[in-house]
Design an enzyme around this catalytic site. Structure first.
Site, PDB file in Angstrom:
ATOM      1  N   ASN A 184      31.434  31.074 -21.608  1.00 22.41           N
ATOM      2  CA  ASN A 184      30.907  30.653 -20.312  1.00 22.41           C
ATOM      3  C   ASN A 184      29.513  31.212 -20.042  1.00 22.41           C
ATOM      4  OD1 ASN A 184      31.526  29.277 -17.702  1.00 22.41           O
ATOM      5  ND2 ASN A 184      31.237  31.337 -16.876  1.00 22.41           N
ATOM      6  N   LYS A 229      31.531  39.401 -14.421  1.00 18.76           N
ATOM      7  CA  LYS A 229      31.945  39.126 -15.804  1.00 18.76           C
ATOM      8  C   LYS A 229      30.761  38.887 -16.738  1.00 18.76           C
ATOM      9  CE  LYS A 229      33.147  34.247 -14.827  1.00 18.76           C
ATOM     10  NZ  LYS A 229      32.897  34.326 -13.357  1.00 18.76           N
ATOM     11  N   HIS A 257      36.220  29.342  -6.341  1.00 15.02           N
ATOM     12  CA  HIS A 257      36.385  28.002  -6.919  1.00 15.02           C
ATOM     13  C   HIS A 257      37.593  27.262  -6.337  1.00 15.02           C
ATOM     14  CE1 HIS A 257      33.226  28.908  -9.704  1.00 15.02           C
ATOM     15  NE2 HIS A 257      33.895  29.897 -10.265  1.00 15.02           N
TER      16      HIS A 257
END
Length: 297
Positions: free
Chosen positions: A147, A124, A193
């Protein structure tokens, strides 16, 4: 009056909590205090651990709830969640009437220009950076952040409706989001995660928030070569990518050539093996349809 000014004005008679006293939240806190909003900062660190940040915040006139029980006293009218704190820890405050939001949620609500949002388990950051650079090359004023490391909310006042915001979004940021970008892309989804998310399903639910609130004119880009993104039940304007199959609507690879197809009509974009060739440059500058930088997708 801008959307941001209107929002900040609406907080004049409310108490606002900001979770996390890190550098990334400092622009938000400064903005709130400059508008005269009463702010309480909640952080698990003690004053000595916050270092110079504590003195800076004190100078701004904020209140503090610090230490290991920093989440116990959450009762403000509006609470800005930091991505590192799972929403489940804020359920009591929500049940008691607090509005839970985030810096990113606010940015989506007040941003004056179209937003391109990109998420995924891998790739990403690379994809977000490439999209930003391609759009800059096409002549757009681009605001890159999220982010990827740059807060975008403090830059809203410099943005115009003709600009573009390109935002990398993590699952932490997407949890609970009530806004979606005008163009959303998911590169792939693999278990990740899971020390934060309770299971893979919650992780996928967080990631797919990127498109669940899209409007009828918005677009979603999915990678059909990824097992999970291929199985998503997405509605609306879907555009796909694939290296293994020819598409009626999307970008695909065939015989070492990258094609784009719309409504079954395809045209060549560039050769995959030599994107710097003269042939690729000619295709890049003559798209045949008047679409700039792929924004017609």
């Amino acid at each position: 009056m801008t959307a941001l000014e209107q929002y900040l004005g609406g907080l004049s008679d409310k108490r606002v909590g900001v979770i996390g006293a890190g550098v990334s939240n400092m622009p938000l806190i400064r903005m709130l205090r400059a508008a005269g909003v009463r702010v309480t900062v909640h952080d698990k660190k003690e004053p000595t651990e916050l270092g110079d940040g504590y003195a800076t915040l004190a100078t701004l006139g904020v209140d503090f709830v610090l230490g290991p029980h920093y989440l116990d006293a959450l009762d403000e009218d509006v609470i800005f969640r930091t991505p590192g704190v799972h929403p489940r820890f804020l359920e009591k405050a929500r049940a008691n009437g607090s509005e839970i939001t985030s810096e990113m949620e606010l940015f989506f609500a007040v941003c004056p220009c179209p937003i391109i949002g990109i998420t995924g388990s891998d790739g990403k950051t690379t994809t977000t950076t490439l999209v930003s650079e391609i759009l800059k090359h096409a002549g757009y004023t681009v605001h890159l952040g999220g982010n990827i490391g740059t807060p975008l909310l403090p830059r809203v006042d410099t943005m115009t409706e003709n600009d573009l915001a390109v935002v990398e979004l993590s699952s932490f940021q997407l949890m609970g989001m009530k806004h979606s970008p005008h163009i959303a892309a998911i590169t792939n989804l693999t278990p990740n995660h899971l020390d934060y998310h309770k299971d893979f399903d919650e992780y996928v639910q967080a990631k797919t928030a990127i498109y669940r609130n899209q409007g009828e004119n918005d677009k979603l880009i999915l990678n059909l070569d990824d097992e999970v993104t291929r199985s998503l039940k997405a509605s609306g304007n879907l555009f796909c990518t694939s290296k293994t199959q020819e598409l009626a609507n999307g970008v695909f690879l065939k015989d070492d050539v990258i094609y784009i197809a719309d409504g079954g009509v395809r045209r060549e974009l560039m050769p995959a093996s030599d994107p710097h060739s003269g042939r690729a440059q000619r295709v890049q500058h003559d798209d045949g349809g008047g679409c700039r930088a792929g924004l017609c997708l």
